[in-house]
Scaffold this motif. Structure first.
Motif, mmCIF file in Angstrom:
data_model
loop_
_atom_site.group_PDB
_atom_site.id
_atom_site.type_symbol
_atom_site.label_atom_id
_atom_site.label_comp_id
_atom_site.label_asym_id
_atom_site.label_seq_id
_atom_site.Cartn_x
_atom_site.Cartn_y
_atom_site.Cartn_z
ATOM 1 N N MET A 1 45.771 -2.107 -29.321
ATOM 2 C CA MET A 1 45.116 -3.244 -28.675
ATOM 3 C C MET A 1 44.727 -4.322 -29.667
ATOM 4 O O MET A 1 44.709 -5.505 -29.358
ATOM 5 C CB MET A 1 43.829 -2.738 -28.018
ATOM 6 N N PHE A 2 44.353 -3.885 -30.869
ATOM 7 C CA PHE A 2 43.928 -4.858 -31.878
ATOM 8 C C PHE A 2 44.975 -4.990 -32.975
ATOM 9 O O PHE A 2 44.670 -5.129 -34.153
ATOM 10 C CB PHE A 2 42.538 -4.490 -32.401
ATOM 11 N N ASP A 3 46.211 -4.911 -32.543
ATOM 12 C CA ASP A 3 47.370 -5.219 -33.382
ATOM 13 C C ASP A 3 47.549 -4.347 -34.611
ATOM 14 O O ASP A 3 48.144 -4.771 -35.594
ATOM 15 C CB ASP A 3 47.332 -6.700 -33.816
ATOM 16 N N GLN B 1 36.288 0.242 -22.777
ATOM 17 C CA GLN B 1 36.993 0.319 -24.057
ATOM 18 C C GLN B 1 38.511 0.271 -23.898
ATOM 19 O O GLN B 1 39.212 -0.243 -24.748
ATOM 20 C CB GLN B 1 36.575 1.589 -24.801
ATOM 21 N N SER C 1 38.811 -0.685 -41.602
ATOM 22 C CA SER C 1 39.792 -1.605 -42.181
ATOM 23 C C SER C 1 39.240 -3.026 -42.291
ATOM 24 O O SER C 1 39.907 -3.917 -42.785
ATOM 25 C CB SER C 1 41.063 -1.611 -41.335
ATOM 26 N N ASP C 2 38.007 -3.239 -41.819
ATOM 27 C CA ASP C 2 37.364 -4.544 -41.976
ATOM 28 C C ASP C 2 37.225 -4.901 -43.444
ATOM 29 O O ASP C 2 37.371 -6.039 -43.840
ATOM 30 C CB ASP C 2 35.928 -4.503 -41.412
ATOM 31 N N ILE D 1 38.789 7.322 -28.592
ATOM 32 C CA ILE D 1 38.325 5.935 -28.698
ATOM 33 C C ILE D 1 37.384 5.768 -29.887
ATOM 34 O O ILE D 1 37.574 4.903 -30.743
ATOM 35 C CB ILE D 1 37.579 5.510 -27.408
ATOM 36 N N SER D 2 36.371 6.638 -29.976
ATOM 37 C CA SER D 2 35.336 6.368 -30.972
ATOM 38 C C SER D 2 35.845 6.604 -32.393
ATOM 39 O O SER D 2 35.480 5.876 -33.303
ATOM 40 C CB SER D 2 34.045 7.126 -30.674
ATOM 41 N N LEU E 1 39.607 0.865 -36.928
ATOM 42 C CA LEU E 1 39.282 -0.552 -36.730
ATOM 43 C C LEU E 1 38.175 -1.028 -37.665
ATOM 44 O O LEU E 1 38.339 -2.003 -38.379
ATOM 45 C CB LEU E 1 38.870 -0.815 -35.275
ATOM 46 N N MET E 2 37.045 -0.318 -37.677
ATOM 47 C CA MET E 2 35.920 -0.783 -38.491
ATOM 48 C C MET E 2 36.166 -0.606 -39.972
ATOM 49 O O MET E 2 35.886 -1.488 -40.766
ATOM 50 C CB MET E 2 34.638 -0.053 -38.109
ATOM 51 N N LEU F 1 37.094 9.775 -24.838
ATOM 52 C CA LEU F 1 36.034 9.074 -25.588
ATOM 53 C C LEU F 1 36.079 9.422 -27.074
ATOM 54 O O LEU F 1 35.801 8.579 -27.929
ATOM 55 C CB LEU F 1 34.661 9.400 -24.996
ATOM 56 N N ARG G 1 43.593 2.064 -28.419
ATOM 57 C CA ARG G 1 42.583 1.255 -29.108
ATOM 58 C C ARG G 1 43.170 0.570 -30.337
ATOM 59 O O ARG G 1 42.893 -0.594 -30.605
ATOM 60 C CB ARG G 1 41.398 2.142 -29.541
ATOM 61 N N ASN H 1 37.981 3.680 -33.352
ATOM 62 C CA ASN H 1 37.101 2.552 -33.684
ATOM 63 C C ASN H 1 36.572 2.672 -35.105
ATOM 64 O O ASN H 1 36.637 1.747 -35.900
ATOM 65 C CB ASN H 1 35.896 2.512 -32.738
#
Ligand SMILES: Cc1cc2nc3c(=O)[nH]c(=O)nc-3n(C[C@H](O)[C@H](O)[C@H](O)COP(=O)(O)OP(=O)(O)OC[C@H]3O[C@@H](n4cnc5c(N)ncnc54)[C@H](O)[C@@H]3O)c2cc1C
Lengths: 81, 467
Positions: B23-25, B83, B465-466, B454-455, B462-463, B451, B20, B458
């Motif tokens: 996938m988004f670098d 996912q 670091s927004d 993954i979660s 991922l979230m 799972l 995950r 995410n």
């Protein structure tokens, strides 16, 4: 970029995230979640793909603005300008 | 060297988290102590020249839970596919025929069609039809993903609904042994997860076993540009001002603001000096022995056509460490040849899982250990004989692994399989930036731990670091 381009960008992303979904029959004014099998994890992916492919940032508090295809277009269009 | 995130462990949860993030670098590295991926569900080979050369075995795989048909939506397995951007066909799932819960004088069958179990209960426990329906409804309406719900005893919930204790014991048996860190009971949220994964959804097995899953995940990770290092033991988790900043791996320091650890909660606390002062999460006591038998022919389906038998030879189901090395009063017997369209070789395989007792096995010296394994073998073969009395196949090969084996190759304290009894449901620890994924976040089994990876990736990779 035209509204139609932005619409297509979002549709392309959805098609990649949820390959089993039929994106051709989406009603632009209705909630995407209700029409397609998308959950919050998938919305995160839409945001992540917007960033990865188009360098467009959507802060977390703005996620609700992606609810319908229509709202996606009006929210995202200025970001693509 | 600096990363966006470091993942400790290349089991199912660690691989999924790594994918995950990559996938988004995100710049991510997975650090694995062993020389191969898979963790508790890895693979190995055994050589035997008298009987057909090298054989490949899976460590765990009896069943991939959460079976769905192609195109089914909104289920855990379909979320996993989406996912990780994997396709259903890649898994080459072979569904089970059916499985059964076998107690003295009573048997309940279940399959990938929930109707079967429903009808079995209606027929065999006619006075419990309403209460079983109420339980099913409760399970359906329960939001097991709400991470704020505290521990609730499943036995208590069941007691309030079901009067016939035998039905309760039988329903609990597969759910406990396929996923409870707690003795004799389990958290109700975990019960719901397991009930859905086993009874609503069911079992399948990928053609090629666990290697099929692991190679899919490894390929994805590679394609996404994720880094993975083997023989890379994390010795300690580094902190500054109470926050996680990196790890010491084999003497080298790697830095990242987010660390996702899949090695277990107590195991993570042990290597985090900043957590020395907290009361350590308790190590679970449930560990198992697995015997794998290979015969020169398959068991004819006229003698047994079930895929998995949850066997218990008493009216009560005692899910706790064996009092005497291993508990032969109950077992999970898996007949992998009874997955549809599966084994095309001529040989037949049977796997028998017993509950074990870690501290007793640890005390054994080499010869005592071997002798005990011989006892396990004789007992497990006896059980196979009991289940398929007419089968006259010749035993070609046996492999048995113990709690010591699990500890040696996965570094889970006391060889636990379902981890600590103190889960951290949201994955957080007292150290900001350090999160627990996999088994000790409360999601286990292959699908559950994927799972979980993954979660949490995410949420924290991922979230977060927004901003
Ligand atoms: C005998 C058996 C049968 C099973 N049967 C099934 C089944 O049929 N179906 C099913 O769904 N599940 C089954 N399971 C359970 C399933 O295997 C696990 O729930 C799942 O694999 C857990 O994954 P995880 O990522 O949480 O942890 P793990 O797989 O434990 O991953 C942790 C990883 O961390 C590594 N590690 C440990 N310490 C360090 C360190 N200091 N530095 C770096 N790396 C480290 C370990 O080597 C390991 O690879 C079975 C398990 C066993 C043991």
């Amino acid at each position: 970029m035209t509204a139609n381009n932005v619409r297509q960008i979002v549709l392309d992303i959805i098609a990649d995230i949820a390959p089993d979904e039929d994106v051709t029959s989406i009603d632009d004014s209705k909630s995407l979640r209700e029409q397609l099998d998308l959950d919050s994890m998938d919305f995160l992916d839409i945001v992540m793909e917007l960033r990865k492919r188009h360098k467009v940032e959507v802060p977390q508090e703005d996620y609700p603005k992606l609810a319908t295809l229509e709202s996606c277009v009006s929210y995202l269009s200025p970001k693509f300008a | 060297m600096s990363y966006d995130a470091i993942v400790i462990g290349a089991g199912m949860s660690g691989l999924a988290a790594g994918i995950r993030l990559a996938m988004f670098d995100k710049k991510v590295v997975i650090l694995e102590k062993h020389s191969i991926p898979g963790g508790l569900n890895s693979y190995y080979q055994r050589r035997n020249f008298d009987a057909g050369g090298i054989r490949q075995f899976d460590v765990g795989l009896h069943a991939l839970t959460n079976f769905i048909k192609k195109g089914e939506k909104g289920k855990p397995f379909s979320k996993l596919l989406k996912q990780l951007r994997l396709s259903y066909d890649d898994f080459k799932l072979c569904p089970q025929t059916y499985s059964k819960i076998s107690f003295p004088g009573m048997e309940l069958k279940f399959s990938n069609d929930f109707e079967l179990l429903l009808n079995e209960v209606y027929e065999k426990f006619p006075t419990e039809i309403d209460s079983f329906n109420a339980l099913v409804l409760k399970v359906q309406n329960f939001n097991e993903l709400d991470l704020s719900i505290g521990y609730q005893s499943s036995r208590q919930v069941l007691k309030d609904l079901i009067k016939d204790e035998l039905l309760t014991e039988m329903l609990l048996c597969p759910l406990l042994i396929y996923g409870s860190a707690w003795e004799d009971d389990m958290d109700f949220a975990q019960f719901v997860i397991m009930f859905k994964s086993l009874y609503f959804e069911g079992f399948s097995r990928p053609e090629g076993g666990v290697r099929t899953i692991i190679s899919l995940l490894m390929k994805k990770l590679e394609d996404a540009g994720g880094e993975i290092r083997f023989k890379a033991p994390v010795n300690s988790i580094l902190t500054r001002d109470g926050k996680a900043i990196g790890v010491d791996v084999g003497g080298e320091e790697l830095f990242a603001p987010v660390i996702l650890s899949s090695i277990g909660y107590p195991e993570t606390v042990r290597i985090t000096p900043a957590l020395e002062t907290i009361s350590a999460p308790r190590v679970g006591a449930m560990t198992f022995l697995e015997s794998i038998f290979v015969f020169d022919k398959k068991i004819p389906t006229t003698q047994n056509d079930s895929t998995i038998v949850f066997y218990n030879n008493a009216l009560k189901y005692a899910y706790r460490p064996a009092t005497n090395y291993f508990d032969d009063k109950s077992a999970v017997v898996c007949f992998p040849d009874n997955y549809e369209a599966h084994n095309t070789s001529g040989e037949g395989t049977v796997r028998v899982t017993y509950m074990a007792n870690y501290s007793q096995w640890r005390e054994l010296d080499r010869s005592g250990y071997d002798a005990k394994k011989d006892e396990v073998k004789a007992s497990a073969l006896g059980l196979v004989k009991k289940l398929v009395p007419q089968f006259d196949g010749k035993l070609l090969f046996t492999d048995i692994f113990s709690p010591m084996t699990i500890e040696r190759y996965t570094w889970h304290l006391n060889g636990t399989v379902y981890g600590s009894i103190d889960k951290t449901r949201d994955g957080s620890t007292k150290v900001p930036g350090l999160f627990i994924i996999g088994t000790d976040q409360g999601f286990l089994g292959i699908v559950g731990s994927i799972l979980s990876g993954i979660s949490l990736a995410n949420l924290h990779g991922l979230m977060a670091s927004d901003s």
